[in-house]
Design a protein around this motif. Structure first.
Motif, short mmCIF file in Angstrom:
data_model
loop_
_atom_site.label_atom_id
_atom_site.label_comp_id
_atom_site.label_asym_id
_atom_site.label_seq_id
_atom_site.Cartn_x
_atom_site.Cartn_y
_atom_site.Cartn_z
N PRO A 145 0.84 -1.19 0.00
CA PRO A 145 0.00 0.00 0.00
C PRO A 145 0.88 1.25 0.00
CG PRO A 145 0.14 -0.87 2.21
CD PRO A 145 0.97 -1.79 1.34
N GLN A 146 0.38 2.33 -0.61
CA GLN A 146 1.16 3.56 -0.64
C GLN A 146 0.26 4.78 -0.75
OE1 GLN A 146 3.62 3.46 -4.26
NE2 GLN A 146 2.22 4.94 -5.17
N TYR A 147 0.83 5.93 -0.36
CA TYR A 147 0.17 7.22 -0.57
C TYR A 147 1.13 8.12 -1.33
CZ TYR A 147 -1.72 11.87 0.17
OH TYR A 147 -2.20 13.14 -0.04
N GLU A 148 0.61 8.80 -2.37
CA GLU A 148 1.44 9.65 -3.21
C GLU A 148 0.81 11.03 -3.34
OE1 GLU A 148 3.58 9.58 -7.64
OE2 GLU A 148 2.22 7.98 -7.02
N SER A 149 1.62 12.05 -3.10
CA SER A 149 1.18 13.43 -3.32
C SER A 149 2.10 14.06 -4.36
CB SER A 149 1.23 14.22 -2.00
OG SER A 149 2.58 14.47 -1.63
N ASP A 150 1.96 15.38 -4.54
CA ASP A 150 2.81 16.06 -5.53
C ASP A 150 4.27 16.04 -5.12
OD1 ASP A 150 0.61 16.64 -7.06
OD2 ASP A 150 0.33 18.65 -6.22
N ASN A 151 4.54 15.99 -3.82
CA ASN A 151 5.91 16.15 -3.34
C ASN A 151 6.53 14.90 -2.73
OD1 ASN A 151 5.91 18.92 -4.02
ND2 ASN A 151 4.85 19.41 -2.10
N PHE A 152 5.73 13.90 -2.41
CA PHE A 152 6.32 12.74 -1.75
C PHE A 152 5.48 11.48 -1.99
CE2 PHE A 152 3.36 14.41 1.40
CZ PHE A 152 2.77 13.26 1.91
N VAL A 153 6.14 10.34 -1.75
CA VAL A 153 5.50 9.02 -1.79
C VAL A 153 5.91 8.30 -0.51
CG1 VAL A 153 5.31 6.81 -3.00
CG2 VAL A 153 5.63 8.91 -4.30
N VAL A 154 4.95 7.66 0.15
CA VAL A 154 5.26 6.92 1.36
C VAL A 154 4.44 5.64 1.39
CG1 VAL A 154 3.54 8.14 2.74
CG2 VAL A 154 5.50 7.06 3.88
N GLY A 155 4.99 4.56 1.91
CA GLY A 155 4.23 3.31 1.96
C GLY A 155 5.01 2.20 2.61
N ALA A 156 4.48 1.00 2.48
CA ALA A 156 5.10 -0.19 3.06
C ALA A 156 4.92 -1.36 2.11
CB ALA A 156 4.48 -0.52 4.41
N SER A 157 5.85 -2.28 2.13
CA SER A 157 5.74 -3.53 1.40
C SER A 157 5.75 -4.66 2.42
CB SER A 157 6.90 -3.69 0.41
OG SER A 157 6.85 -4.95 -0.23
N LEU A 158 4.67 -5.41 2.46
CA LEU A 158 4.52 -6.50 3.43
C LEU A 158 4.73 -7.82 2.70
CD1 LEU A 158 1.21 -5.18 5.06
CD2 LEU A 158 3.57 -4.55 5.63
N GLN A 159 5.74 -8.56 3.13
CA GLN A 159 6.06 -9.84 2.50
C GLN A 159 6.05 -10.91 3.57
OE1 GLN A 159 9.81 -8.66 0.49
NE2 GLN A 159 8.72 -9.04 -1.41
N GLY A 160 5.29 -11.98 3.32
CA GLY A 160 5.17 -12.97 4.36
C GLY A 160 4.85 -14.36 3.86
N SER A 161 4.71 -15.25 4.84
CA SER A 161 4.53 -16.66 4.54
C SER A 161 3.85 -17.33 5.72
CB SER A 161 5.90 -17.31 4.28
OG SER A 161 5.81 -18.72 4.26
N THR A 162 3.05 -18.33 5.44
CA THR A 162 2.59 -19.21 6.51
C THR A 162 3.74 -20.16 6.88
OG1 THR A 162 1.70 -20.77 4.87
CG2 THR A 162 0.19 -19.10 5.75
N GLU A 163 3.54 -20.99 7.89
CA GLU A 163 4.61 -21.86 8.36
C GLU A 163 5.01 -22.88 7.30
OE1 GLU A 163 3.00 -23.76 11.84
OE2 GLU A 163 2.18 -25.43 10.68
N TYR A 164 6.24 -23.37 7.42
CA TYR A 164 6.73 -24.41 6.51
C TYR A 164 7.75 -25.26 7.23
CZ TYR A 164 10.22 -20.67 5.89
OH TYR A 164 11.14 -19.66 6.10
N PHE A 165 7.91 -26.49 6.73
CA PHE A 165 8.91 -27.41 7.27
C PHE A 165 10.26 -27.14 6.61
CE2 PHE A 165 4.89 -29.81 7.73
CZ PHE A 165 4.90 -29.96 9.11
N VAL A 166 11.32 -27.20 7.40
CA VAL A 166 12.64 -26.89 6.86
C VAL A 166 13.30 -28.11 6.22
CG1 VAL A 166 13.01 -24.94 8.39
CG2 VAL A 166 13.74 -27.23 9.12
N GLN A 167 12.77 -29.31 6.49
CA GLN A 167 13.29 -30.52 5.85
C GLN A 167 12.13 -31.42 5.43
OE1 GLN A 167 16.20 -31.39 4.81
NE2 GLN A 167 17.60 -29.98 5.83
N ASP A 168 12.40 -32.36 4.55
CA ASP A 168 11.34 -33.22 4.00
C ASP A 168 10.71 -34.14 5.03
OD1 ASP A 168 11.62 -32.19 1.39
OD2 ASP A 168 13.33 -33.51 1.02
#
Length: 834
Positions: free
Chosen positions: A740-763
């Protein structure tokens, strides 16, 4: 709706890019003016058609959106693409990349190819210690990044049945440039980026871009481990019937790579630092351990420098010809020759059974109990002493944590390649388009696995030091840090020639239906030799070559089942094993897809594909796959295959876009893993749903994002039936990126959310990583139309997340060996555009 106004060049028509990707180069200025639904598809699919209408899943990233991800490596850029799982815990290279539940059983990008301007960086993306992303850098010379997942990638490129990620360079067709500097606020790095292009005259234009940098990198190493840069240049001559483009690239770069290191198990799924060491922000690299005296793979003395890390040297020259050679007959030829070399050196935390990270006194006792000297006799283990072998407190007693460093040390002497892709496309008045082409690739793999030394060192996140260990009689068990001077020596000298004729037929039915069917016949001719010897010995050896075996030249070290103890019997070719390869293998791929254009805004599509990936150097590590004469046994065909079914819907307007794709994949995988010695032949199955969207709320607010749900399992295992039905390692049910982000004439501000549910580290599905959400923050303030200041923060909440673990199970409080994502890092950038 009229078909002709959008599809007379239906490239099924200019499928001129059949095997590669970039039928028309896109500049940043041009790309960013277009919304996603208007983007012309140029990667691994029928070219010249809008992405909205194509019967494949495609996404495009442009520089403005890439900055918002706060990436610290090229892999972190790829992580934002739908369906793509890019594990960037290795630093600036050595990333693990896969897609849509296709297995990531070892390292690299086996089933997904990385392209640069329409041709692969390396023919095989998982070469041992030579991952394709090691030789690819994102900078301001890139106009856009386009990915195609599944489907037509099976027939539009060799060795990429999972998909293709393509970095498309700016060409200067739209003039202008930029120069900027960036600084790490909480890590040491300075970087300069530049980009400039424009017209030389009415029919000649160029682009020049690249970067230079220096510093420690995102984690504390004690030295400048990230050092180097890149320059890319292209020039385009426009002709009456098309264009000719020449391009050049020089990459000379070093980055520190992070291998599995000690991590504390807080609970099953939650991890953190061990005492005196935080693997998410520190490394076991050290200014005290940078210079190493070792042997090459033939036993000749050699000095190595740990500050080299992943050393990447690439010099490429190529050209692209895109011409209408007769009415409605288009010829496209892309050629590139690349000189590729470098090295890979980094400490790996090993165990060799009883020697995992532990207190130095326990480590010393364990070593002494199993040690034999060069004559096969034991040591006096009534007591042991441990002292610092170097550094400011050299000679002082030490009983903190110690680890066994198996130094991964390879010289990549030649990974060069020569690649050419030629095709002709004929478009007929009845809407039928036929493309026929021929692909040629020659890939060398010449690498020396130098005599991997093993050291005993302190677990210290600022400056790890060597340890000296003696028995009760004062005899050296670990001599000034060195436990064994040679674990293995392997010499690879391989060559793979790939040829692939291909054909595509595209046609229209009525105003609303588009279909294409394509086929590709890949043939690989492999030859060469692997000379290897492994695991030391207990024969005295004159290390310094002075003719006398005593003191530091003897190395009276432990013997623990690998045969360590005073010797390096594997340091000459005469005592080594040899495996040649001399075989030919072929595979036929096909893809059938169609789109229904329900309206200007809605497209529905379906596609079924079968594609292959040729087995490269890792095949030589799998017992039973090669005969002594180098031919293939009945165990393997020389190819692994992926089958994919896709059903999708695309909705796109100027302010709102939403794409959804259901996918089902079945993948064969023949693999060898260096760190564990594991080899396997398996089949995996996965189903899932991919979502990608964008919405402009108005008043400056907007959001873009994607998410992928996957249900994957190991469906067959030739060697271990107990794993059938298990979830493949590191495969989460759901991964996402939301910005999500907000942009005006003079600036842009926002965040990038990157994630995952749980997972096993080995088979085995025992040890897991809990669900996580990485928050990346960004802000840009425009001081003027041309000058801006930007701040971005990667992992703002400083989450401790591991992507992989060498251990498959552990108890609370245990120390495992794992690779975490970077902790919090912040940088500021000054940019001037002109």
């Amino acid at each position: 709706m009229s078909v002709n106004h959008k599809r007379t060049t239906l490239a099924l028509a200019v499928l001129a890019s059949l095997s590669s990707s970039v039928f028309a180069q896109q500049n940043t200025e041009e790309t960013e003016e277009k919304q996603d639904y208007e983007t012309i598809l140029v990667t691994a699919a029928p070219a010249g058609v809008e992405a909205q209408e194509a019967s494949v899943s495609v996404s495009t990233l442009v520089p403005d959106n890439i900055f918002k991800l706060a990436p610290r490596s090229t892999a972190e850029v790829f992580r934002a693409l739908p369906g793509v799982r890019a594990e960037s815990s290795g630093g600036g290279g050595n990333a693990n990349i896969t897609i849509r539940g296709i297995p990531l059983a070892t390292g690299g990008s086996k089933f997904m190819q990385l392209h640069e301007d329409g041709l692969p960086v390396l023919e095989f993306g998982d070469i041992n210690f030579g991952n394709a992303d090691n030789f690819l850098r994102y900078d301001w010379s890139v106009g856009s990044i386009q990915s195609v997942r599944g489907g037509s990638a099976s027939t539009f490129a060799s060795n990429s049945p999972g998909g293709v990620i393509n970095m498309i360079s700016k060409t200067g067709e739209f003039g202008g440039g930029a120069i900027g500097t960036s600084f790490g606020l909480d890590y040491e790095e300075f970087r300069l980026d530049f980009s400039y292009g424009g017209e030389i005259n009415d029919d000649l234009y160029f682009h020049l871009g690249g970067f230079a940098r220096g510093g420690e990198g995102t984690r504390d190493t004690g030295y400048n481990g990230d050092q180097g840069g890149q320059v890319k240049f292209n020039i385009t001559q426009v002709l009456d019937n098309g264009h000719v483009r020449f391009y050049f690239k020089n990459l000379d770069d070093r980055v520190t790579t992070y291998l599995p290191a000690p991590v504390r198990v807080n609970s099953n799924g939650d991890y953190g630092p061990v005492e005196n060491f935080d693997a998410s922000s520190q490394t076991l690299h050290s200014a005290y351990t940078t210079n190493v005296s070792t042997f090459d793979s033939f036993g000749n003395p050699k000095n190595r420098d740990l500050t080299d890390g992943i050393e990447s040297n690439v010099t490429s020259f190529g050209f692209e010809v895109d011409l209408e050679v007769a009415p409605e007959l288009i010829l496209v030829n892309r050629f590139r020759t690349s000189k590729v070399s470098g090295s890979f050196i980094s400490p790996f935390t090993d165990t060799f059974g009883a020697y995992g990270p532990q207190s130095a006194s326990n480590m010393a006792s364990a070593i002494c109990d199993s040690a034999l000297d060069g004559d096969g006799n034991g040591f006096n283990c009534a007591s042991t002493s441990v002292t610092l072998a170097n550094g400011p407190n050299s000679g002082s007693e030490y009983n903190g944590l110690a680890f066994l460093n198996l130094l991964f040390d390879t010289s990549l002497n030649d990974l060069g390649n020569l690649i050419n892709d030629l095709n002709l496309t004929k478009q007929f008045d009845n809407g039928v388009t036929v493309t026929a082409g021929y692909y040629y690739s020659k890939q060398d793999i010449a690498a020396s696995w130098n005599s991997w030394n093993t050291f005993i060192q302190t677990v210290d996140g600022t400056n790890s030091q060597y340890l000296h260990i003696e028995d009760a009689d004062g005899r050296a068990l670990v001599n000034n840090g060195l436990w064994a001077p040679s674990f293995l020596s392997w010499e690879w000298d391989l060559n793979y020639t790939t040829t692939a004729p291909y054909i595509n037929l595209g046609f229209e039915l009525g105003d609303d239906w588009l279909f294409d069917v394509s086929a590709r016949r890949d043939s690989v001719k492999a030859n060469g030799e692997l000379i290897n010897s492994c695991c030391g010995g207990n024969t005295d050896f004159d290390l310094n070559g002075d003719g006398i075996i005593d003191g530091n030249s003897e190395d009276a070290s432990a013997s623990n089942g690998f045969g360590f103890g005073g010797g390096v019997i594997n340091l000459n070719r005469a005592g080594a094993a040899s495996q040649i390869i001399d075989y030919e293998a072929s595979n036929t791929s096909f893809s059938l897809g169609g789109s229904y254009l329900y309206s200007d805004d809605i497209t529905m599509f379906a596609r079924y594909s079968e594609g292959g990936r040729a087995l490269a150097d890792r095949l030589l590590q799998i017992a039973g796959t090669l005969n002594s004469d180098g031919s293939l046994t009945s165990t393997t065909s020389g190819f692994d295959e992926t089958k994919q079914l896709e059903l999708g819907v695309k909705y796109g307007t100027r302010d709102f876009m939403l794409n959804g794709t259901f996918f089902s994949t079945v993948t064969q995988d023949t693999q060898a893993e260096v760190t564990s010695g594991l080899t396997f032949i398996r089949e995996y199955e996965a189903i899932g749903i991919e979502l990608e969207g964008r919405y402009n709320f108005g008043n400056g607010f907007s959001i873009i994002g994607n998410g992928t749900w996957t249900d994957a399992e190991i469906s067959k295992d030739q060697f271990n039936q107990a794993l059938v039905g298990k979830t493949p390692r590191r495969q989460a049910d759901f991964i996402y990126t939301i910005t999500p982000q907000y942009e005006s004439d003079n600036f842009v501000v926002g965040a990038s959310l990157q994630g995952s549910t749980e997972y096993f580290v080995q088979d085995s599905n025992e040890l897991k990583q809990d669900a996580y959400n990485i928050i990346n923050l960004f802000a840009t303030y425009y001081i003027s139309d041309a000058f801006s200041v930007s701040l971005n923060v990667n992992n703002a909440s400083d989450e401790f997340v591991i992507t992989e673990s060498e251990e498959s199970n552990a108890a609370i409080g245990d120390i495992i060996r794992a690779r975490p994502l970077n902790g919090r890092t912040s940088s500021i950038q000054l940019k001037y555009e002109f």
